[in-house]
Scaffold this active site. Structure first.
Site, short mmCIF file in Angstrom:
data_model
loop_
_atom_site.label_atom_id
_atom_site.label_comp_id
_atom_site.label_asym_id
_atom_site.label_seq_id
_atom_site.Cartn_x
_atom_site.Cartn_y
_atom_site.Cartn_z
N ASP A 121 0.84 -1.20 0.00
CA ASP A 121 0.00 0.00 0.00
C ASP A 121 0.87 1.24 0.00
OD1 ASP A 121 -2.58 1.09 -0.09
OD2 ASP A 121 -2.47 1.60 2.03
N TYR A 123 0.99 5.83 -0.64
CA TYR A 123 0.60 7.04 0.10
C TYR A 123 0.76 8.21 -0.87
CZ TYR A 123 0.87 9.64 4.64
OH TYR A 123 0.66 10.43 5.74
N HIS A 128 -3.75 14.21 1.05
CA HIS A 128 -3.94 13.26 2.15
C HIS A 128 -2.68 13.17 3.00
CE1 HIS A 128 -5.23 9.69 4.32
NE2 HIS A 128 -4.07 9.14 4.04
N ARG A 137 1.87 14.69 13.23
CA ARG A 137 3.18 15.28 13.58
C ARG A 137 3.21 16.80 13.59
NH1 ARG A 137 4.01 10.97 10.28
NH2 ARG A 137 3.76 12.31 8.48
N GLU A 192 -10.25 3.95 3.94
CA GLU A 192 -9.39 4.68 3.02
C GLU A 192 -9.86 4.37 1.61
OE1 GLU A 192 -5.21 4.05 3.89
OE2 GLU A 192 -5.29 5.50 5.55
N GLU A 194 -9.29 4.07 -2.05
CA GLU A 194 -8.09 3.88 -2.88
C GLU A 194 -8.44 3.17 -4.18
OE1 GLU A 194 -4.55 2.44 -1.00
OE2 GLU A 194 -5.18 3.12 1.00
N ASP A 226 -8.87 0.42 2.23
CA ASP A 226 -7.82 0.03 3.18
C ASP A 226 -8.29 0.43 4.59
OD1 ASP A 226 -5.35 -0.59 4.34
OD2 ASP A 226 -4.50 1.36 3.86
N ARG A 230 -7.27 3.91 13.53
CA ARG A 230 -6.37 5.06 13.73
C ARG A 230 -5.72 5.08 15.11
NH1 ARG A 230 -5.41 5.94 8.58
NH2 ARG A 230 -7.26 6.60 7.43
N GLN A 233 -3.00 2.58 15.03
CA GLN A 233 -1.97 3.11 14.13
C GLN A 233 -1.09 4.16 14.83
OE1 GLN A 233 -3.65 4.72 10.51
NE2 GLN A 233 -1.68 5.32 9.65
N TYR A 237 2.92 3.02 14.89
CA TYR A 237 3.45 3.17 13.53
C TYR A 237 4.91 3.63 13.45
CZ TYR A 237 3.45 8.27 13.03
OH TYR A 237 3.74 9.59 13.15
N LYS A 246 -3.77 -1.98 10.08
CA LYS A 246 -4.28 -2.16 8.72
C LYS A 246 -4.30 -3.63 8.30
CE LYS A 246 -2.86 2.46 7.31
NZ LYS A 246 -3.89 2.94 6.37
N THR A 250 -8.93 -5.66 4.18
CA THR A 250 -8.84 -4.75 3.03
C THR A 250 -9.88 -5.25 2.04
OG1 THR A 250 -6.45 -4.52 3.38
CG2 THR A 250 -7.31 -3.82 1.23
N THR A 337 -4.65 6.63 -0.08
CA THR A 337 -5.94 7.32 0.02
C THR A 337 -6.03 8.45 -1.00
OG1 THR A 337 -5.88 6.86 2.37
CG2 THR A 337 -7.49 8.49 1.62
N GLU A 351 -9.24 12.55 7.99
CA GLU A 351 -9.05 13.86 7.37
C GLU A 351 -10.33 14.69 7.43
OE1 GLU A 351 -7.40 12.21 3.65
OE2 GLU A 351 -7.01 14.33 3.28
MN MN Z 1 -3.89 3.07 2.66
#
Ligand code: MN
Length: 403
Positions: A121, A123, A128, A137, A192, A194, A226, A230, A233, A237, A246, A250, A337, A351
């Protein structure tokens, strides 16, 4: 007659809002009561039984259509894909063969169309990546410094890829609590939106694939959700990327829309902010002008376009082989995403609700993340004059966690 004007003798295929006109011809795997799963092509509200077509001598795919997955057919290569598409178009056109083995889609079960060899997967939407980066962050470190130079990805799980309609169980996991870690059902379950690319050719270990070669290796595309927890995650992560957040599920659409069907919709993607290294540069645009969106419990939540993406599937595939990593038929590459810049163009609730801080209204209720019983449906289609190339629905309903 141009391909754009072609019509089928299957009446439902000629309706402007039908996902499966004669210009589409997406591949899937289906079964009807008492018969084994086999390969088929969607046309209007029907499925053409490809195994039966081959048994009658109407197609030649070396017996692969009798298989319960498309991998063996795909592995036959582009020449056979092209020849089969020409044959199918002739059979289903207005002056085609009206005695074909068609099955009403409403009476068939649809299965996972491929044995998913591996799942990676990416990004690749800058909107996004930036929006989520801000939430995780802060704005200064939102977009990692390498992001505009290469497709960022992680190796996901093929074992939990399921076909549309399969219920998804809310995962249990470890999250960050006030006083240390907590074992709990995820409280921040998300989707997500995708596009998934299906790799259609093998490459050898040590063989680097150019973007142009990579383009030629892609068989087609599916819608891909996906699912993401959260809270799991956020806690897990760093530094190696998503893991259990994740791995629990899927969902992909049952129909693989071929690259050939999408060719008329080829489009440029997002504007580049810096030149790419030569191995990632492409000769021609690798995106499609294709609407992608999602609904929750029947309400349209967001709609965007695949052409907002920064890296194409071909660039992702080329990058994937840059170290010499071999690719195999049935490998699935998630685009990342797909999000536009506006709130109603976002492909994830994280988001859309700014990490749960600004709820959205669903059926008159304020909502942040996905609740048990919610049904999420992805949709996607490329719009032409008088017809559209669609995927059909890609749905999943959430079951309560098993505590
Ligand atoms: Mn994804």
């Amino acid at each position: 007659m141009s391909n754009q004007q072609l019509r089928s003798w299957v009446a439902a295929a000629n309706k402007a809002e039908c996902d499966f006109p004669i210009q589409n011809l997406p591949y899937g795997v289906f079964s009807v009561a008492g018969r084994t799963p086999r390969c088929g092509v969607a046309i209007g509200d029907m499925i053409l039984d490809l195994a039966e077509c081959e048994a009658r001598g109407l197609l030649d795919a070396k017996g692969t259509f009798a298989q319960p997955v498309l991998n063996d057919f795909i592995e036959l290569g582009r020449e056979i894909w092209d020849r089969t598409r020409v044959c199918l178009t002739a059979l289903l056109a207005e002056d085609g063969d009206r005695a074909l083995p068609l099955v009403p889609m409403s009476s068939a079960s649809l299965h996972l169309p491929i044995r998913v060899t591996e799942f990676t997967d990416f990004y690749a939407s800058r909107n996004h990546a930036f929006n989520v980066g801000v939430l995780f962050r802060g704005p200064e470190n939102a977009l990692p410094p390498q992001w505009t130079h290469m497709p960022i990805g992680y190796n996901g799980r093929a074992s939990s890829v399921v076909v549309s309609g399969t219920p998804i169980r809310r995962p249990m996991g470890q999250i960050k609590g006030e006083d240390g870690p907590v074992w709990t059902a995820s409280r921040r379950l998300d989707l997500e939106l995708e596009l998934g690319a299906v790799v259609g050719a093998n490459s050898r270990m040590g063989q680097r694939i150019s973007v142009d070669e990579a383009e030629d290796m892609i068989f087609g595309y599916v819608l891909l959700n996906d699912w993401s927890a959260r809270d799991i995650q956020t806690w897990e992560y760093q530094p190696l990327g998503p893991f259990q957040a994740k791995a629990f599920g899927t969902t992909i659409s049952p129909w693989i829309v071929t690259q050939a069907a999408l060719e008329p919709f080829r489009s440029t993607g997002a504007v580049r902010v810096n030149p790419l290294l030569p191995y990632l540069q492409e000769q021609r645009p690798g995106f499609y002008d294709m609407v992608l969106g999602w609904t929750m419990n029947g309400q349209t939540m967001a709609q965007t376009n695949y052409n907002v993406m920064y890296y194409s599937s071909a660039q992702q595939l080329a990058h994937h082989t840059a170290s010499g990593c071999p690719m195999r038929v049935g490998d699935l590459l998630g685009s990342g995403t797909v999000s536009g810049s506006a709130r109603d163009q976002t492909g994830a609730l994280l988001e859309m609700t700014q990490g749960g801080k600004t709820p959205v209204q669903v059926a008159g209720q304020p909502r942040t993340f996905i609740q048990d019983g919610d049904k999420i449906e992805l949709f996607g289609y490329a719009l032409a004059n008088g017809y559209r190339i669609g995927f059909g629905p890609c749905t999943g309903t959430i079951l309560p966690a098993q505590e």
